[in-house]
Write a protein that holds these residues in place. Structure first.
Motif, PDB file in Angstrom:
ATOM      1  N   SER A   3       0.858  -1.184   0.000  1.00 31.22           N
ATOM      2  CA  SER A   3       0.000   0.000   0.000  1.00 31.22           C
ATOM      3  C   SER A   3       0.897   1.237   0.000  1.00 31.22           C
ATOM      4  O   SER A   3       1.708   1.422   0.905  1.00 31.22           O
ATOM      5  CB  SER A   3      -0.893  -0.022   1.248  1.00 31.22           C
ATOM      6  OG  SER A   3      -1.456   1.252   1.443  1.00 31.22           O
ATOM      7  N   ILE A   4       0.769   2.042  -1.033  1.00 29.04           N
ATOM      8  CA  ILE A   4       1.578   3.273  -1.124  1.00 29.04           C
ATOM      9  C   ILE A   4       0.800   4.406  -0.448  1.00 29.04           C
ATOM     10  O   ILE A   4      -0.284   4.775  -0.896  1.00 29.04           O
ATOM     11  CB  ILE A   4       1.851   3.677  -2.599  1.00 29.04           C
ATOM     12  CG1 ILE A   4       2.352   2.473  -3.436  1.00 29.04           C
ATOM     13  CG2 ILE A   4       2.808   4.860  -2.670  1.00 29.04           C
ATOM     14  CD1 ILE A   4       3.761   2.062  -3.202  1.00 29.04           C
ATOM     15  N   SER A   5       1.373   4.927   0.624  1.00 26.62           N
ATOM     16  CA  SER A   5       0.689   5.981   1.387  1.00 26.62           C
ATOM     17  C   SER A   5       0.846   7.336   0.710  1.00 26.62           C
ATOM     18  O   SER A   5       1.761   7.547  -0.085  1.00 26.62           O
ATOM     19  CB  SER A   5       1.293   6.077   2.782  1.00 26.62           C
ATOM     20  OG  SER A   5       1.129   4.871   3.483  1.00 26.62           O
TER      21      SER A   5
ATOM     22  N   ILE B 296      11.320   7.838  -4.394  1.00 26.81           N
ATOM     23  CA  ILE B 296      10.710   8.007  -5.714  1.00 26.81           C
ATOM     24  C   ILE B 296       9.208   8.163  -5.539  1.00 26.81           C
ATOM     25  O   ILE B 296       8.577   7.379  -4.804  1.00 26.81           O
ATOM     26  CB  ILE B 296      11.022   6.775  -6.605  1.00 26.81           C
ATOM     27  CG1 ILE B 296      12.545   6.614  -6.740  1.00 26.81           C
ATOM     28  CG2 ILE B 296      10.375   6.903  -7.978  1.00 26.81           C
ATOM     29  CD1 ILE B 296      12.966   5.264  -7.265  1.00 26.81           C
ATOM     30  N   GLU B 297       8.687   9.166  -6.205  1.00 31.65           N
ATOM     31  CA  GLU B 297       7.245   9.441  -6.181  1.00 31.65           C
ATOM     32  C   GLU B 297       6.487   8.198  -6.653  1.00 31.65           C
ATOM     33  O   GLU B 297       6.854   7.567  -7.649  1.00 31.65           O
ATOM     34  CB  GLU B 297       6.980  10.639  -7.120  1.00 31.65           C
ATOM     35  CG  GLU B 297       5.533  10.941  -7.422  1.00 31.65           C
ATOM     36  CD  GLU B 297       4.828  11.689  -6.284  1.00 31.65           C
ATOM     37  OE1 GLU B 297       5.521  12.310  -5.469  1.00 31.65           O
ATOM     38  OE2 GLU B 297       3.592  11.638  -6.240  1.00 31.65           O
TER      39      GLU B 297
ATOM     40  N   ARG C 127       3.177   8.805  -2.202  1.00 31.47           N
ATOM     41  CA  ARG C 127       2.720   9.900  -3.057  1.00 31.47           C
ATOM     42  C   ARG C 127       2.867  11.152  -2.212  1.00 31.47           C
ATOM     43  O   ARG C 127       2.237  11.265  -1.169  1.00 31.47           O
ATOM     44  CB  ARG C 127       1.246   9.686  -3.429  1.00 31.47           C
ATOM     45  CG  ARG C 127       1.038   9.378  -4.898  1.00 31.47           C
ATOM     46  CD  ARG C 127      -0.390   8.990  -5.136  1.00 31.47           C
ATOM     47  NE  ARG C 127      -1.287  10.135  -4.988  1.00 31.47           N
ATOM     48  CZ  ARG C 127      -2.567  10.029  -4.639  1.00 31.47           C
ATOM     49  NH1 ARG C 127      -3.102   8.835  -4.386  1.00 31.47           N
ATOM     50  NH2 ARG C 127      -3.327  11.092  -4.547  1.00 31.47           N
ATOM     51  N   PHE C 128       3.733  12.055  -2.642  1.00 33.66           N
ATOM     52  CA  PHE C 128       4.009  13.264  -1.865  1.00 33.66           C
ATOM     53  C   PHE C 128       3.003  14.336  -2.267  1.00 33.66           C
ATOM     54  O   PHE C 128       2.952  14.731  -3.441  1.00 33.66           O
ATOM     55  CB  PHE C 128       5.448  13.724  -2.109  1.00 33.66           C
ATOM     56  CG  PHE C 128       6.454  12.705  -1.642  1.00 33.66           C
ATOM     57  CD1 PHE C 128       6.880  12.678  -0.320  1.00 33.66           C
ATOM     58  CD2 PHE C 128       6.944  11.730  -2.511  1.00 33.66           C
ATOM     59  CE1 PHE C 128       7.780  11.722   0.129  1.00 33.66           C
ATOM     60  CE2 PHE C 128       7.853  10.764  -2.077  1.00 33.66           C
ATOM     61  CZ  PHE C 128       8.264  10.761  -0.758  1.00 33.66           C
ATOM     62  N   ILE C 129       2.210  14.773  -1.306  1.00 33.72           N
ATOM     63  CA  ILE C 129       1.158  15.739  -1.639  1.00 33.72           C
ATOM     64  C   ILE C 129       1.167  16.902  -0.641  1.00 33.72           C
ATOM     65  O   ILE C 129       1.790  16.809   0.419  1.00 33.72           O
ATOM     66  CB  ILE C 129      -0.246  15.070  -1.669  1.00 33.72           C
ATOM     67  CG1 ILE C 129      -0.619  14.504  -0.300  1.00 33.72           C
ATOM     68  CG2 ILE C 129      -0.317  13.981  -2.739  1.00 33.72           C
ATOM     69  CD1 ILE C 129      -2.045  13.961  -0.245  1.00 33.72           C
ATOM     70  N   SER C 130       0.459  17.952  -0.988  1.00 36.35           N
ATOM     71  CA  SER C 130       0.398  19.126  -0.107  1.00 36.35           C
ATOM     72  C   SER C 130      -0.585  18.855   1.039  1.00 36.35           C
ATOM     73  O   SER C 130      -1.413  17.935   0.952  1.00 36.35           O
ATOM     74  CB  SER C 130      -0.080  20.336  -0.905  1.00 36.35           C
ATOM     75  OG  SER C 130      -1.424  20.119  -1.302  1.00 36.35           O
TER      76      SER C 130
END
Ligand code: 5GP
Length: 206
Positions: A29-31, A42-43, A48-51
């Motif tokens: 599971s990719i948080s 790596i994105e 998942r890098f988010i604001s």
């Protein structure tokens, strides 16, 4: 749902990535996270890098299966990929903290198998955080202080693993997965198999 938690630096990521490398039926599971990306990350592979704003939108729309604030940043598990993988009969591995683990328990306790990974010593934990060298000294110190808060949550987990040696820990984690998959209630096709077996036996038994 295989949940692996540990204080930062106990070796959990190395361990879970090694398991994923050999277990083709397990999805990670990719948080999503509001934490800045480390240079090696790596994105869509690590996170998942988010604001913060986008995080709040996902959370408020009910699109996160669980979420928590850890080390001053927000982390959460997107619901849809997990549900899709489970519906396809796959296992899902979660690298989440104790707060997220308790939220998964509330939803589906019987589907969750949880493992808490501990470092062999306090010095080793610090050494691993420093060697990683991707975080500032301030971040390293904050993670060490957080370990004091996180480790007492070992009591909430099904299994506990002291990570003295990566190979040995991997063997143990694999053993947990194998044993949990063998549980009668998790063997989805076993009833059909046994019916067939009994039918064949009835035919050939004198
Ligand atoms: P890191 O910033 O070192 O990647 O992760 C910090 C902590 O956040 C780790 O303990 C990790 O397991 C946890 N974490 C990562 N993703 C999630 C998530 O989606 N939910 C929760 N509750 N914790 C997470």
């Amino acid at each position: 749902m295989l949940v692996v938690s540990s204080p930062s630096g106990a070796g959990k990521t190395t361990l879970t990535r090694a398991l994923l490398g050999e277990e083709k039926k397990v999805n990670l599971s990719i948080s999503v996270t509001t934490r800045p990306r480390r240079p090696s990350e790596i994105e869509n592979v690590h996170y998942r890098f988010i604001s913060k704003r986008d995080f709040e939108i996902l959370r408020d729309a009910g699109e996160l299966l669980e979420w928590a604030e850890v080390h001053g940043n927000f982390y959460g598990t997107p619901r849809e990929p997990v549900e899709r993988a489970l519906n396809e009969g796959r296992d899902v591995l979660f690298d989440i903290d104790w707060q997220g683990t308790l939220q998964l328990y509330d939803k589906v306790r019987s589907d969750v198998v949880s493992v808490f990974v501990l470092p062999p010593t306090a010095e080793e934990l610090k050494g691993r955080l420093v060697r990683r060298a991707e975080d500032t000294p301030e971040t390293v110190n904050r993670r060490l202080r957080n370990a004091l808060e996180e480790i007492p949550h070992w009591m909430e987990y099904d299994y506990v693993l002291v990570n003295h040696d990566l190979g040995e820990s991997l063997t143990r984690l694999r053993a947990v997965l194998t044993a949990e998959r063998l549980k009668r209630v998790r063997q989805q096709d076993i009833e059909k198999f046994i019916e067939g077996l009994l039918a064949d036996l009835r035919r050939i038994a004198p």
